[in-house]
Design an enzyme around this catalytic site. Structure first.
Site, PDB file in Angstrom:
ATOM      1  N   SER A  11       0.810  -1.223   0.000  1.00 34.05           N
ATOM      2  CA  SER A  11       0.000   0.000   0.000  1.00 34.05           C
ATOM      3  C   SER A  11       0.842   1.272   0.000  1.00 34.05           C
ATOM      4  O   SER A  11       0.346   2.333  -0.385  1.00 34.05           O
ATOM      5  CB  SER A  11      -0.952   0.006   1.204  1.00 34.05           C
ATOM      6  OG  SER A  11      -0.257  -0.252   2.406  1.00 34.05           O
ATOM      7  N   ASP A 183      -4.824   6.866   9.956  1.00 34.16           N
ATOM      8  CA  ASP A 183      -4.915   5.472  10.401  1.00 34.16           C
ATOM      9  C   ASP A 183      -3.719   5.065  11.262  1.00 34.16           C
ATOM     10  O   ASP A 183      -3.678   3.949  11.773  1.00 34.16           O
ATOM     11  CB  ASP A 183      -5.081   4.527   9.218  1.00 34.16           C
ATOM     12  CG  ASP A 183      -3.856   4.459   8.309  1.00 34.16           C
ATOM     13  OD1 ASP A 183      -2.835   5.108   8.610  1.00 34.16           O
ATOM     14  OD2 ASP A 183      -3.925   3.742   7.291  1.00 34.16           O
ATOM     15  N   HIS A 186      -0.116   4.204   7.726  1.00 32.50           N
ATOM     16  CA  HIS A 186       0.450   4.634   6.447  1.00 32.50           C
ATOM     17  C   HIS A 186       0.959   6.071   6.525  1.00 32.50           C
ATOM     18  O   HIS A 186       0.425   6.880   7.295  1.00 32.50           O
ATOM     19  CB  HIS A 186      -0.598   4.528   5.341  1.00 32.50           C
ATOM     20  CG  HIS A 186      -1.079   3.142   5.111  1.00 32.50           C
ATOM     21  ND1 HIS A 186      -2.143   2.599   5.802  1.00 32.50           N
ATOM     22  CD2 HIS A 186      -0.631   2.174   4.283  1.00 32.50           C
ATOM     23  CE1 HIS A 186      -2.335   1.353   5.397  1.00 32.50           C
ATOM     24  NE2 HIS A 186      -1.437   1.065   4.481  1.00 32.50           N
TER      25      HIS A 186
END
Length: 208
Positions: A11, A183, A186
């Site tokens: 990601s 979050d 990330h």
């Protein structure tokens, strides 16, 4: 001359957590164009949630990945963070579980690098591989920091004339609140810019 850049990984390669265009991949591409003084086309083949095993499977069997990598002059790889996160979330926080996950991750990483060199072996174009080292996405877990540093030490063994590692761990350490997205896993746009800058600082030899 036009260079081609293929970004593979998890990601982070996707740019999750940042606004579109602010991930490290498009930022690094722009820096590469400026440094090389030529156009750089790119494929972003990042996959959210990808593990080292998944990455090895893709470069071994997926024709799209293999063709893009064959054409690439620049390759970036971000991988390993999801192996750590899964170890923490699914097996509990113990040194034994982290050590098992680390060993598995290291073996897969070695296979990934061997696979990349094999894909590039018969090509005529010059190329560079840039690996993004891990920051600690779980700073509240002591064992996670140990895992991350051990993995980073391991991947540095693979450095060569064509492969270099961007060490971002010390740049994120203690700055997680500033550099991570909402979050808390990330990077945000600022964090991704740091990653792109570290990749750029490694230079572009033998391309330039």
């Amino acid at each position: 001359m036009v260079y081609h850049y293929t970004a593979i990984g998890d990601s982070l390669t996707v740019g999750y957590g940042a606004l579109p265009g602010n991930g490290f991949v498009p930022t690094y591409r722009r820096l590469a164009e400026y440094h090389l003084q030529t156009s750089v086309t790119y494929d972003n083949l990042g996959v959210i949630g990808l593990t080292t095993q998944g990455q090895y499977d893709l470069i071994s069997r997926n024709l799209t990945f293999r063709q893009s990598l064959q054409q690439a002059n620049i390759i970036t790889l971000s991988i390993g963070g999801n192996d750590l996160i899964r170890a923490a979330r699914t097996t509990g926080v113990t040194s034994q579980h982290f050590n098992k996950a680390l060993a598995h991750c290291q073996t897969n990483f070695e296979h990934i690098i061997k696979g990349l060199h094999q894909i590039k072996r018969n090509g005529n174009q010059r190329y560079i591989i840039r690996v993004i080292g891990l920051y600690n996405p779980l700073p509240q877990i002591e064992e996670a920091s140990y895992y991350v540093q051990r993995f980073n030490q391991y991947i540095e063994r693979f450095q060569s004339a064509t492969l270099e590692v961007a060490n971002i761990y010390p740049l994120f350490y203690g700055r997680e609140r500033e550099l991570l997205s909402l979050d808390h896993i990330h990077p945000n746009s600022r964090g991704y810019r740091i990653i792109a800058d570290q990749l750029n600082r490694l230079g572009y030899r033998p391309l330039s």
